[in-house]
Write a protein that holds these residues in place. Structure first.
Motif, mmCIF file in Angstrom:
data_model
loop_
_atom_site.group_PDB
_atom_site.id
_atom_site.type_symbol
_atom_site.label_atom_id
_atom_site.label_comp_id
_atom_site.label_asym_id
_atom_site.label_seq_id
_atom_site.Cartn_x
_atom_site.Cartn_y
_atom_site.Cartn_z
ATOM 1 N N PRO A 136 1.021 -1.867 -0.015
ATOM 2 C CA PRO A 136 0.261 -0.052 0.207
ATOM 3 C C PRO A 136 0.672 1.443 -0.367
ATOM 4 O O PRO A 136 0.617 2.553 -0.104
ATOM 5 N N TYR A 177 -5.687 -0.708 -8.223
ATOM 6 C CA TYR A 177 -6.315 -2.252 -7.706
ATOM 7 C C TYR A 177 -7.516 -2.031 -7.237
ATOM 8 O O TYR A 177 -7.510 -1.086 -6.166
ATOM 9 N N TYR A 178 -8.293 -2.537 -7.960
ATOM 10 C CA TYR A 178 -9.982 -2.338 -7.361
ATOM 11 C C TYR A 178 -9.500 -0.976 -8.084
ATOM 12 O O TYR A 178 -9.411 -0.314 -8.746
ATOM 13 N N TYR A 186 -8.410 1.232 -6.076
ATOM 14 C CA TYR A 186 -6.983 2.415 -5.916
ATOM 15 C C TYR A 186 -6.074 1.621 -5.848
ATOM 16 O O TYR A 186 -5.987 0.988 -6.281
ATOM 17 N N ALA A 216 -7.919 -10.483 -9.380
ATOM 18 C CA ALA A 216 -8.330 -8.930 -8.918
ATOM 19 C C ALA A 216 -9.763 -9.748 -8.778
ATOM 20 O O ALA A 216 -11.098 -9.423 -9.639
ATOM 21 N N GLU A 217 -10.104 -10.790 -7.915
ATOM 22 C CA GLU A 217 -11.190 -11.199 -7.494
ATOM 23 C C GLU A 217 -13.011 -10.194 -7.493
ATOM 24 O O GLU A 217 -12.010 -9.231 -6.269
ATOM 25 N N PRO A 218 -13.887 -10.329 -8.185
ATOM 26 C CA PRO A 218 -14.374 -8.995 -8.056
ATOM 27 C C PRO A 218 -15.718 -9.513 -6.731
ATOM 28 O O PRO A 218 -16.393 -7.903 -6.158
ATOM 29 N N ALA A 251 -7.081 -11.825 -3.326
ATOM 30 C CA ALA A 251 -6.230 -11.458 -4.425
ATOM 31 C C ALA A 251 -4.650 -11.434 -5.222
ATOM 32 O O ALA A 251 -4.164 -11.331 -6.146
ATOM 33 N N ARG A 274 -4.115 -9.847 0.507
ATOM 34 C CA ARG A 274 -4.985 -9.448 -0.155
ATOM 35 C C ARG A 274 -6.076 -8.781 -0.490
ATOM 36 O O ARG A 274 -5.936 -10.275 -1.175
ATOM 37 N N ASP A 275 -6.894 -8.315 0.118
ATOM 38 C CA ASP A 275 -8.251 -8.962 -0.723
ATOM 39 C C ASP A 275 -8.654 -8.084 -0.744
ATOM 40 O O ASP A 275 -8.600 -6.114 -1.564
ATOM 41 N N MET A 276 -10.035 -7.267 -1.874
ATOM 42 C CA MET A 276 -10.787 -6.274 -2.042
ATOM 43 C C MET A 276 -11.127 -5.017 -0.516
ATOM 44 O O MET A 276 -11.441 -4.298 -1.198
ATOM 45 N N ARG A 308 -8.466 -5.021 1.542
ATOM 46 C CA ARG A 308 -7.528 -4.814 1.959
ATOM 47 C C ARG A 308 -6.449 -5.277 1.811
ATOM 48 O O ARG A 308 -5.866 -5.751 0.876
ATOM 49 N N ILE A 309 -5.144 -3.803 2.193
ATOM 50 C CA ILE A 309 -3.774 -4.105 1.880
ATOM 51 C C ILE A 309 -3.603 -3.556 3.650
ATOM 52 O O ILE A 309 -2.922 -2.122 2.761
ATOM 53 N N LEU A 345 -8.909 -0.910 3.129
ATOM 54 C CA LEU A 345 -9.024 -0.011 1.786
ATOM 55 C C LEU A 345 -10.162 0.908 2.113
ATOM 56 O O LEU A 345 -9.814 2.447 1.296
#
Lengths: 447, 447
Positions: free
Chosen positions: A163, A177-178, A180, B211-213, B221, B428-430, B432-433, B437
């Protein structure tokens, strides 16, 4: 019949066998065709009647059944393991055809330019001399891991998506990233520091990413970082001691497992009998000035030429191919580097040079929460962007330090390669991702 | 004095030692303070006079010198290795302070919600129960590597930055690569296929990116893919044989090296005494229909519920915790998957399910250049974007196949974790990093 490997055939004299591989070379001798069949263990000479191998050319993939026989005395080849025998082919099956080769890639590699090497990478990696490079990389990596495992280190996987930018802002790749902004990790630094809170001693083999704005023979946009971090150090010099053990083992493991590969490059790895000398950067600059007249004594870093010169000095004076340069100025190091309590302008940091090139860098870190927060601000960053990392220190981390080796740099130096692009199977740089970028459309432009 | 580790102290009864670690707990008993000191080997009870440990709280990092003595009989603790002894502290040095803990993280972890676990990751990973997760990951990874090394596979590093999308276009992260578009690798697929041209059998431990939606309990991710590829297979079923050896060894290595870690989760790994059953997808759907009345017999894939049901069936019928589901429809597989010659609508592919979840996927690939070019077009891609990859086939690649295990999925299933985010140190996912987010500014917006 079960396939056996080429080098296993020597145990089957007079027997029927099945082998598989690529046609390395084809020689027509009147009524007889000789194929050299290549598999992962090496070459095997195959004697065929012309009708068995009609239209079969170099790089065809074959499955061959036949009988193993002794070669005639004058046909013996001492350079290969199967040099005393050959396979008399009885049945040949084509598993895959191959296009006509763009050049005689096996015998003329020395004449090819690097861009051609890289354009034809999927073909070129079949050349034993190119394969050897990756074997040296694999053995070096395993050696690094085994050394640290024996020293009670735990391996972990550090994330590639990060990040915030830890090492400096310019040379970083941005990711969408999505919705972001995110970045590709320039190093696993922050994560290995966090992990010592649980494991004390950790290492990771990480892909790291630097958007180097120029093309050099020493930089890649994606490279393999052999990273380690150690808690409860009593002196930062312990870190150099560990680096020394690592390199000693890398060299001896290469000697043990890669003698053939090293021979292809006439490469000899040093035996680390003497202790690797340790020299302050300012002392190194003084020595370089005395030896060459080049006055870099006020520069904040060594130049590539300085690194070569000081390695030459280490070799002459100490008989060592490697040298630690220590105490780099605080301005040239990242925010987490600990200042030398005896001279706050410099840091408890080091580079390890090998034959004129930096192959590792390391040092003691700041482990006191307040000092770290202060330094993040001083370096122009916001503590809130590092809140996750800072948490580790907020709840107590011991005195610690670590280091990172550049894998491709070790490989380059060991084999004496001219360009670091040769040291990785799939070079990523300003000019190339597999194919040359100049062949691709630019960002934002429609095709 | 040299620091020794907590579990080493049992050999120093009556002697002076120095230990280092974190304050795990502090108990005030009138005139005596008991600290449990935690290091990477475990806990050590330390007896201190109050003035020695004034203001010292949980997670402070200490260096303590003192004498090892027997505990009074009624104070013995059989649950820890140092349960019969204690350290009588004589000198206590604070190496680092710690802020007041946000919650009693060691004893109440079960009550915390996952987002809190992840927000406090740098602190939470110190909990032995969380550490255990990563140890299981490390041992599983090493087991995978050792198995394949013993089968004569070569390890290589697959690049993370790629020029084209191999597995499908939607779920990919874009990178700004100098002035060009590039992507984060969804898998090392194309590179491991190229590499078998040189080494025949390769494996890699790769970070891969999707990039799983959506947010599920099964997707990340960025995750670790344990990938392998094998040339000169005579049947695609050989690939399942290798997967079976891998899982057998993973389970026995975990049993051998992680008994404590497994115990923390009351987890038992299966012993693979029976052969893992192999079932066609269409057969599986039929069985599910018969068992549940749910008619998915025309669906192109198993649903997550189907996967659970068929695993239940495998357990009941064959006593196996694992099952291979084979012959997925050609439409559900990537362009490089080989069609079943006996029924071109389906492929020579498989998934390996473990306790209701897919942990591996694999199959035979198309190795004929012309077929591959045709398929790339059929899947809506341009052969020129795959020119580098295609080169490997243009110059002859043998019949081959491979597979990939999702490391975090193995870990999740072995320990019975509810969410895959728990199975990786830095999810890492939609959402959070590291930090959530939602705390970050969105792409393109100024702060």
């Amino acid at each position: 019949m079960k396939r056996i490997l080429n080098t296993e055939t020597i145990k089957y004299l007079g027997e029927k066998v099945k082998v598989c591989g690529w046609v390395n070379t084809r020689r027509d001798h009147g009524g007889i065709i000789f194929l050299d069949l290549r598999d992962r263990t090496g070459l095997l000479q195959v004697v065929c009647s012309p009708e068995l191998v009609k239209d079969i050319k170099e790089e065809f993939v074959l499955e061959i059944e036949g009988t193993i026989q002794k070669r005639p005395l004058k046909m013996k080849n001492e350079e290969i393991k199967t040099g005393e025998i050959e396979l008399k082919a009885e049945k040949v099956k084509i598993l895959a055809q191959a296009a006509v080769l763009p050049f005689d890639y096996l015998s003329k590699t020395a004449d090819l330019k690097l861009p051609t090497f890289l354009d034809y990478r999927p073909l070129m990696i079949r050349d034993p001399k190119i394969k050897a490079i990756f074997k040296v990389g694999e053995i070096s990596t395993n050696s690094f891991k085994n050394t640290l495992r024996n020293l009670d280190f735990t391996e972990f996987q550090s994330p590639s998506i990060v990040p915030a930018v830890a090492e400096g802002g310019a040379e970083v790749f941005h990711i969408n990233y999505y919705k972001y902004d995110a970045f590709l990790a320039q190093s696993p630094q922050l994560y290995k520091q966090i992990m010592i809170g649980a494991f004390e001693r950790v290492f990771t083999v990480a892909h790291v990413f630097r958007a180097e704005p120029s093309v050099t023979t020493r930089h890649l946009a994606e490279y393999i970082s052999l990273d380690a971090e150690v808690a409860f150090i009593e002196s930062w010099e312990e870190l150099m001691d560990i680096c020394e053990i690592i390199m000693k083992n890398v060299f001896s493991d290469l000697k043990k497992n890669c003698s053939q590969e090293l021979a292809l490059y006439q490469a000899a790895v040093p035996t680390l009998t003497v202790k690797i000398p340790r020299l302050k950067m300012r002392e190194a600059q003084k020595i370089i000035f005395e030896r060459t007249g080049q006055d870099h004594r006020k520069e904040p870093d060594l130049t590539p030429e300085d690194e070569k010169e000081i390695c030459q000095f280490a070799k002459e004076k100490y008989g060592s191919e490697l040298i630690f340069i220590t105490h780099y100025p605080i301005k040239k190091r990242p925010f987490y580097t600990l200042a030398d309590p005896e001279d706050q302008e410099f840091t408890l940091s080091f580079d390890l040079l090998y034959q004129g090139l930096e192959i590792a860098t390391g040092g003691q870190r700041i482990h006191q929460y307040e000092t770290l927060v202060k330094n993040i601000k001083k370096w122009g960053n916001k503590p809130k962007d590092f809140a996750f990392y800072l948490q580790a220190f907020e709840y107590g981390l011991p005195p610690e330090g670590g280091f990172a080796f550049g894998l491709e740099r070790i490989v380059k130096q060991v084999l004496g390669l001219k360009n670091i692009r040769e040291a990785t199977p799939f070079s990523r740089d300003m000019e190339r991702i597999d194919q040359r970028l100049s062949l691709k459309k630019k960002h934002g432009k429609k095709p």
